[in-house]
Motif scaffolding. Structure first.
Motif, PDB file in Angstrom:
ATOM      1  N   CYS A   1     -80.794  -0.048-160.231  1.00 57.34           N
ATOM      2  CA  CYS A   1     -81.493  -0.044-161.519  1.00 57.34           C
ATOM      3  C   CYS A   1     -82.975   0.228-161.272  1.00 57.34           C
ATOM      4  O   CYS A   1     -83.429   0.312-160.131  1.00 57.34           O
TER       5      CYS A   1
ATOM      6  N   CYS B   1     -85.076  -1.937-162.241  1.00 54.36           N
ATOM      7  CA  CYS B   1     -85.526  -3.281-161.905  1.00 54.36           C
ATOM      8  C   CYS B   1     -85.064  -3.537-160.464  1.00 54.36           C
ATOM      9  O   CYS B   1     -84.415  -2.684-159.877  1.00 54.36           O
TER      10      CYS B   1
ATOM     11  N   CYS C   1     -76.944  -3.031-162.999  1.00 54.52           N
ATOM     12  CA  CYS C   1     -77.283  -3.446-164.374  1.00 54.52           C
ATOM     13  C   CYS C   1     -76.613  -2.524-165.397  1.00 54.52           C
ATOM     14  O   CYS C   1     -76.368  -1.340-165.136  1.00 54.52           O
TER      15      CYS C   1
HETATM   16 ZN   LIG Z   1     -81.929  -3.761-164.150  1.00 51.44          ZN
END
Ligand SMILES: [Zn+2]
Length: 314
Positions: A165, A167, A172
């Motif tokens: 991801c 992040c 995710c």
């Molecule tokens: Zn994420």
């Protein structure tokens, strides 16, 4: 105001959520923060002048994390901001009370107060655009969390050790079903099977330009690879939504954002899978609907949220 990395949407909004005047301009985060602040001030003044009215305050939904006590934008990657004292700077420049929130939470508030969620006090909004964000209204309150970041529904894990991801996590929901992830998956599929990808390449001119919008257009033309990608995306979204409705038990799930607007056919596919896989108690009273305010949810919600704060300071 809806403040993102590419645009500043401003509107003068009345107590019924009606838009009296609006203004749109591009954001230039590559210049310096002072330029963005100056653009915010100018946009606000243009709206007020156009409507020939005064405002009670300025509500802003910003694509980032906001310190609710100080009105400081802690981190807004698309604007390149860290610890920007936005509220203080704007209150000084405009002489108005300023209330700053995350943009997706503001849009959730807009859909709740003036859009598809009116009158429902347990709802979840899931906005699937370039990224995936959400907001949760539970028992008539917007869920904020310990540090005002509740609702990051795009970053729930749907596949352990899955795709990287943006992040720190892998697997995710956003890494599979957001606009950027759909584009990545489509480009990989075309490279793996160029013959099947001919339509997508022709529509986008180049593999690297294949986007979620390309998939929507190819799907409407009956392209089989676009159909497969769309069905897989719907399954990923359903996997995320099953977890969301099991966790929050909303009466209403509102789906919005550019990906859903571009291909509303996602909704029945998601709904069928969610009804088959979620807990019975989580879905027996659940309705799944499309967002009603489109890209105006952000400004309408930021205004309504600001008004609620100004009228009843927390
Ligand atoms: Zn994420």
């Amino acid at each position: 105001m809806d403040l993102g990395g590419s645009k500043i949407e401003t509107a003068l909004v009345n107590t019924d959520g009606g838009i009296l005047a609006s203004h749109h301009r591009s954001t230039h985060p590559e210049k310096n923060p002072d330029k963005v602040i100056a653009d915010i001030v100018a946009s606000t003044k243009i709206c007020l002048r156009e409507a020939n009215q005064a405002a009670w305050g300025l509500g802003i939904g910003v694509a980032g994390q906001v310190d609710k006590l100080t009105g400081t934008v802690r981190f807004a990657p698309n604007l390149g901001w860290r610890n920007m004292p936005l509220r203080a700077r704007l209150e000084e420049a405009l002489g108005l009370p300023v209330v700053i929130n995350n943009d997706v939470r503001a849009a959730t508030w807009g859909e709740w107060r003036h859009g598809a969620g009116q009158g429902v006090d347990d709802l979840v909004c899931l906005f699937i655009g370039t990224g995936i964000g959400g907001g949760i209204i539970s028992g008539g309150c917007l869920l904020k969390g310990c540090y005002n970041s509740a609702g990051e529904l795009g970053h729930i894990t749907i596949i352990a050790s899955g795709r990287q991801c943006r992040c720190p996590n892998q697997g995710c929901l956003e890494a599979y079903a957001s606009g950027w992830a759909i584009a990545e998956r489509a480009q990989e599929a075309v490279r793996a099977d160029p013959r099947a990808g001919q339509t997508l390449v022709a529509l986008a001119d180049d593999i690297q330009h294949i986007s979620a919008a390309t998939i929507s257009r190819a799907y409407s033309d009956g392209d089989s690879l676009a159909l497969r990608l769309m069905e897989e995306t719907a399954q990923y979204l359903a996997a995320g939504v099953v977890g969301i409705v099991n966790a929050f038990n909303p009466c209403l799930l509102i789906l919005g954002g550019g990906v859903i607007q571009g291909l509303p056919e996602y909704i029945p596919l998601i709904e069928r899978s969610v009804r088959a896989n979620a807990l019975e108690t989580a879905v027996e009273h659940l309705r799944i609907v499309t967002a009603a305010l489109g890209n105006k949810a952000g400004v309408i919600g930021a205004a309504a949220l600001a008004r609620s704060k100004i009228e009843e300071p927390l």
